[in-house]
Design an enzyme around this catalytic site. Structure first.
Site, PDB file in Angstrom:
ATOM      1  N   SER A   1       5.372   3.531  -2.950  1.00  0.00           N
ATOM      2  CA  SER A   1       5.975   2.394  -3.662  1.00  0.00           C
ATOM      3  C   SER A   1       5.391   2.167  -5.050  1.00  0.00           C
ATOM      4  O   SER A   1       5.989   1.456  -5.853  1.00  0.00           O
ATOM      5  CB  SER A   1       5.896   1.118  -2.824  1.00  0.00           C
ATOM      6  OG  SER A   1       4.611   0.557  -2.830  1.00  0.00           O
TER       7      SER A   1
ATOM      8  N   THR B   1       2.986  -0.694   0.887  1.00  0.00           N
ATOM      9  CA  THR B   1       2.350  -2.004   0.674  1.00  0.00           C
ATOM     10  C   THR B   1       2.101  -2.320  -0.809  1.00  0.00           C
ATOM     11  O   THR B   1       1.975  -3.486  -1.168  1.00  0.00           O
ATOM     12  CB  THR B   1       0.981  -2.081   1.394  1.00  0.00           C
ATOM     13  OG1 THR B   1       0.125  -1.049   0.892  1.00  0.00           O
ATOM     14  CG2 THR B   1       1.116  -1.971   2.890  1.00  0.00           C
ATOM     15  N   ASP B   2       2.011  -1.274  -1.645  1.00  0.00           N
ATOM     16  CA  ASP B   2       1.527  -1.513  -3.008  1.00  0.00           C
ATOM     17  C   ASP B   2       2.445  -2.415  -3.839  1.00  0.00           C
ATOM     18  O   ASP B   2       1.959  -3.212  -4.637  1.00  0.00           O
ATOM     19  CB  ASP B   2       1.286  -0.187  -3.738  1.00  0.00           C
ATOM     20  CG  ASP B   2      -0.003   0.488  -3.266  1.00  0.00           C
ATOM     21  OD1 ASP B   2      -0.706  -0.106  -2.425  1.00  0.00           O
ATOM     22  OD2 ASP B   2      -0.308   1.598  -3.748  1.00  0.00           O
TER      23      ASP B   2
ATOM     24  N   THR C   1       3.112   4.178   3.161  1.00  0.00           N
ATOM     25  CA  THR C   1       2.098   4.677   4.102  1.00  0.00           C
ATOM     26  C   THR C   1       2.600   4.632   5.537  1.00  0.00           C
ATOM     27  O   THR C   1       2.224   5.469   6.362  1.00  0.00           O
ATOM     28  CB  THR C   1       0.808   3.849   3.950  1.00  0.00           C
ATOM     29  OG1 THR C   1       0.295   4.075   2.641  1.00  0.00           O
ATOM     30  CG2 THR C   1      -0.243   4.225   4.963  1.00  0.00           C
TER      31      THR C   1
HETATM   32  C1  SIN Z   1       2.783   2.725  -0.950  1.00  0.00           C
HETATM   33  O1  SIN Z   1       2.739   1.587  -1.423  1.00  0.00           O
HETATM   34  O2  SIN Z   1       3.850   3.366  -0.829  1.00  0.00           O
HETATM   35  C2  SIN Z   1       1.534   3.424  -0.555  1.00  0.00           C
HETATM   36  C3  SIN Z   1       0.496   2.508  -0.053  1.00  0.00           C
HETATM   37  C4  SIN Z   1       0.839   1.820   1.223  1.00  0.00           C
HETATM   38  O3  SIN Z   1       1.970   1.810   1.724  1.00  0.00           O
HETATM   39  O4  SIN Z   1      -0.094   1.220   1.796  1.00  0.00           O
END
Ligand code: SIN
Length: 320
Positions: A66, A99-100, A20
């Site tokens: 991710s 973040t995932d 993100t």
């Molecule tokens: C991801 O994990 O690539 C998408 C979600 C995020 O980064 O918050």
């Protein structure tokens, strides 16, 4: 030299993985409908005051959401991080990441590399095109940690907090501070570019040193993660055991309820799996380390949460 003044000769390497933080939405007000991993890593850093006068280089290692992380992406990241860590001109590394699954990547990097320099993962909950993106501040804080004298090991920096690789867990789908480090708490906070540390930098994990085997592998050992729950049954485990030898599961991580407790039906099936040669380890569904007790159905791995226990078992089996 004043506190916080950049060491100009020392290089910071920023590796882009997507997420993100590199997300692009069609409308600036949209914080949830966007393409993750769209903006090049170099563009994320454009104009950040923390980078003025610093020796920085950028490398786009992957450009993905991710949740879609593949073994090849992780191998490439581990390899590039290892190369840059070995370069004496590099002071620290920053990785922009979704973040995932950042908590899995952080655990894996610390376990495989146990770096003596800072390897700082950072991220964002709002896309780069948001009205008020959180990525630029997170990236600035990550650079502050990557250039902090004495910093070492893999950490996750988000919303001004510095989390350890063993403890960090994503706990919220929307807040700009979605991570928690449980009872251990954060390692440090970043306040106006200064790092205020509360506990030691991460130390080497028990499983350090499998990096060559990890990088060579064309596939990882087959390890699945199941969970106990009300009305849990034996059939998922029996279905796994019935697979053909090439598709056969080698390890099972099971999330227990409460304090590593398992439904009796699932417990019985997992004992069958263990008797058939499958490694079974337990973790807590709530992510906290189990409090050991005599009847604990299976051993846990260092109190790790389920996704990290899955990697720990995978690496164990890789070398077995
Ligand atoms: C991801 O994990 O690539 C998408 C979600 C995020 O980064 O918050």
């Amino acid at each position: 030299m004043q506190v916080g003044e950049p060491t100009k000769a020392a290089r910071v390497v920023v590796l882009g993985m997507g997420g993100t933080i590199a997300g692009r939405a069609e409308r600036a007000g949209d914080n949830v409908g966007y393409d993750a991993g769209a903006v090049p890593v170099e563009d994320l850093a454009a104009g950040l005051p923390v980078l003025q006068g610093r020796n920085v280089s950028f490398e786009q290692v992957a450009q993905i959401n991710s949740k879609d992380m593949r073994l090849a992406d992780l191998q490439r990241l581990v390899d590039r991080a290892r190369v840059h860590l070995a370069d004496p001109s590099v002071q620290g590394i920053v990785v922009t990441h979704g973040t995932d699954t950042i908590e899995e990547t952080a655990y894996l990097l610390q376990t495989l590399l146990a770096p003596a320099k800072p390897l700082v993962l950072t991220c964002a909950m709002r896309p780069a095109t948001a009205v008020s993106p959180d990525g630029p501040q997170n990236l600035s804080d990550a650079v502050a940690v990557a250039t902090e004298p004495g910093a070492r090991g893999v950490v996750v920096v988000c919303a001004g907090r510095v989390h350890g690789p063993h403890e960090v867990a994503k706990q919220h789908p929307y807040r700009t501070d979605p991570f928690d480090s449980g009872d251990a708490g954060v390692i440090a906070q970043v306040e106006e570019g200064r790092v205020r540390r509360f506990r030691d930098w991460p130390v080497a994990a028990r499983r350090t040193g499998r990096v060559e085997a990890f990088l060579r592998a064309s596939a990882m050992p087959r390890v699945v993660w199941l969970s106990s729950h009300a009305d849990a049954q034996a059939w998922p485990v029996r279905a796994l055991l019935a697979a053909s030898p090439e598709q056969r599961v080698q390890g099972i991580v099971v999330s227990g309820t409460g304090n590593a407790s398992l439904h009796t039906e699932l417990d019985a099936a997992l004992r069958e799996a263990e008797a058939a040669g499958v490694r079974v380890v337990i973790a807590n569904r709530n992510g906290a380390p189990p409090v050991p007790y005599p009847q604990q159905p299976f051993a846990d791995i260092d109190g790790l949460s389920p996704p990290k226990a899955r990697w720990a078992l995978t690496l164990d089996l890789l070398e077995a």
